[in-house]
Design an enzyme around this catalytic site. Structure first.
Site, PDB file in Angstrom:
ATOM      1  N   HIS A 178      -3.035   6.233   4.613  1.00 12.89           N
ATOM      2  CA  HIS A 178      -1.592   6.375   4.848  1.00 12.89           C
ATOM      3  C   HIS A 178      -1.144   7.755   4.371  1.00 12.89           C
ATOM      4  CE1 HIS A 178      -1.387   2.272   5.921  1.00 12.89           C
ATOM      5  NE2 HIS A 178      -0.695   1.756   4.928  1.00 12.89           N
ATOM      6  N   CYS A 191       0.818  -1.214   0.000  1.00  9.71           N
ATOM      7  CA  CYS A 191       0.000   0.000   0.000  1.00  9.71           C
ATOM      8  C   CYS A 191       0.855   1.270   0.000  1.00  9.71           C
ATOM      9  CB  CYS A 191      -0.933   0.017   1.202  1.00  9.71           C
ATOM     10  SG  CYS A 191      -0.189  -0.600   2.693  1.00  9.71           S
TER      11      CYS A 191
HETATM   12  C1  2RA Z   1       0.750  -2.238   6.598  1.00  3.65           C
HETATM   13  N1  2RA Z   1       1.674  -2.041   4.373  1.00  3.65           N
HETATM   14  O1  2RA Z   1       0.409  -1.063   6.498  1.00  3.65           O
HETATM   15  C2  2RA Z   1       1.303  -2.984   5.413  1.00  3.65           C
HETATM   16  C3  2RA Z   1       0.319  -3.981   4.885  1.00  3.65           C
HETATM   17  N2  2RA Z   1      -0.854  -3.336   4.360  1.00  3.65           N
HETATM   18  O2  2RA Z   1       0.668  -2.903   7.646  1.00  3.65           O
END
Ligand code: 2RA
Length: 335
Positions: free
Chosen positions: A240, A127
């Site tokens: 994120h 991601c």
């Molecule tokens: C996380 N990128 O954010 C890893 C898996 N999605 O934990």
């Protein structure tokens, strides 16, 4: 018409999001199989106005399946080859095959042409890599990025449904004056920051940090680009965020970068600090675009830029990208 589709890991955060996105984007489905571990056998999940029953994912589950979405996790190692052996194209969100030379690692806005050479498996990038390369690609094409320094602030949804629950429960515990018990994460995540995602290697970097470097090099087909990352778990539910500094071969001003990003696919530029306009997780969650802001010259370096990226980890960071891969495969007659 429509495809015979299976979703492995249908009961998890990403699996649920894949179902939602397939409906939203009206992906043509003739038949949908929901697969998960034995403990989810018999669970009923709504899909539009249908109610589907989850069955245990086994090799035989994939007979007749044309597209198998794997939501992630260790099950891919055993079942992705079984699905492909039965004629399915597997779109795998796990990290299992991402760096295999013959497996395309694809973000449709960035390297769709890599789909042409697939041999049954297409890997969805991590991601934090997906949202990073969507913003990096147009700048790399314009001025060749030599080095990137990235700090990510990753929502708990990246660690699955249990992690989302953990943040909510711990927050209530803290507010109630009780002690918050960490289970999914190594420490309490509520009102905290944890600079630790996945395991650490000898070089002091975590696997999550090394994914950003290795996956970006593969997606951009550039083994020269240098990347150093710090990935941090933050008490945010869905999106994120990434603070990025890039050094470019040809000088790129922040004005030029802003114009390039405004025209680039899959990106929304939100960059007007005088009016408090910049990307934030509360705004980007449940949206598919990668939001970019805080675009500014690096005052410490004559050929460097800073910018700030935020995107929904479950959507563009996982489910939407996977469905966009299926759409691109269909459009290119690669299914
Ligand atoms: C996380 N990128 O954010 C890893 C898996 N999605 O934990």
């Amino acid at each position: 018409g429509g495809f015979r589709v299976a979703i492995v890991g249908a009961t998890g955060a990403v699996g649920q999001e894949i179902m939602k996105i397939l409906l939203e984007r009206k992906f043509p489905i003739a038949d949908l199989k929901l697969l998960a571990s034995a403990r989810s056998e018999g669970k009923k999940l709504k899909f539009g106005d249908e109610e589907l029953t989850v069955s245990e994912a086994k090799p035989s589950s994939f007979s007749g399946v044309e597209i198998a979405f794997f939501a992630g996790g260790a099950v891919s190692k055993e079942l992705v080859p079984e699905a492909v052996a039965r004629g399915a194209v597997a779109i795998d969100n796990s990290s299992t095959f991402r760096l295999e030379p013959e497996v395309p690692l694809v973000v449709p806005e960035v390297n769709p042409e890599d789909l042409e050479k697939h041999r049954g498996i297409i890997s969805n990038p991590n991601c934090s890599t997906i949202i990073f390369v969507v913003a990096l690609k147009p700048l790399h094409d314009a001025a060749r990025v030599k080095r990137a320094v990235v700090t990510t602030m990753q929502a708990v949804s990246g660690a699955g449904k249990e992690a989302i629950d953990e943040l909510l429960v711990q927050t209530r515990q803290v507010l109630a004056g009780e002690s918050a018990v960490p289970r999914v994460f190594p420490h309490q995540i509520a009102f905290n920051l944890i600079p630790h995602i996945d395991v650490f290697f000898e070089n002091g970097y975590s696997r999550e940090e090394m994914k950003l470097l290795l996956e970006t090099r593969k997606i951009l087909h550039d083994e020269e680009i240098r990347i150093t990352a710090t990935t941090v778990r933050v008490p945010v539910l869905r999106s994120h965020s990434e603070s990025v500094n890039i050094e470019t071969e040809r000088k790129l001003t922040s004005e030029e970068a802003r114009v390039i990003l405004k025209e680039a696919p899959g990106i929304v530029v939100q960059d007007d600090v005088d009016n408090c306009q910049y990307p934030m997780p509360l705004f980007t969650s449940d949206r598919d675009e990668v939001y970019v802001g805080r675009i500014r010259d690096d005052i410490s370096h004559e050929k460097a830029l800073n910018f700030w990226i935020v995107a929904d980890q479950l959507r563009k960071g996982a489910a939407t990208n996977a469905v966009q891969i299926a759409e691109a495969l269909s459009k290119r007659n690669l299914l």
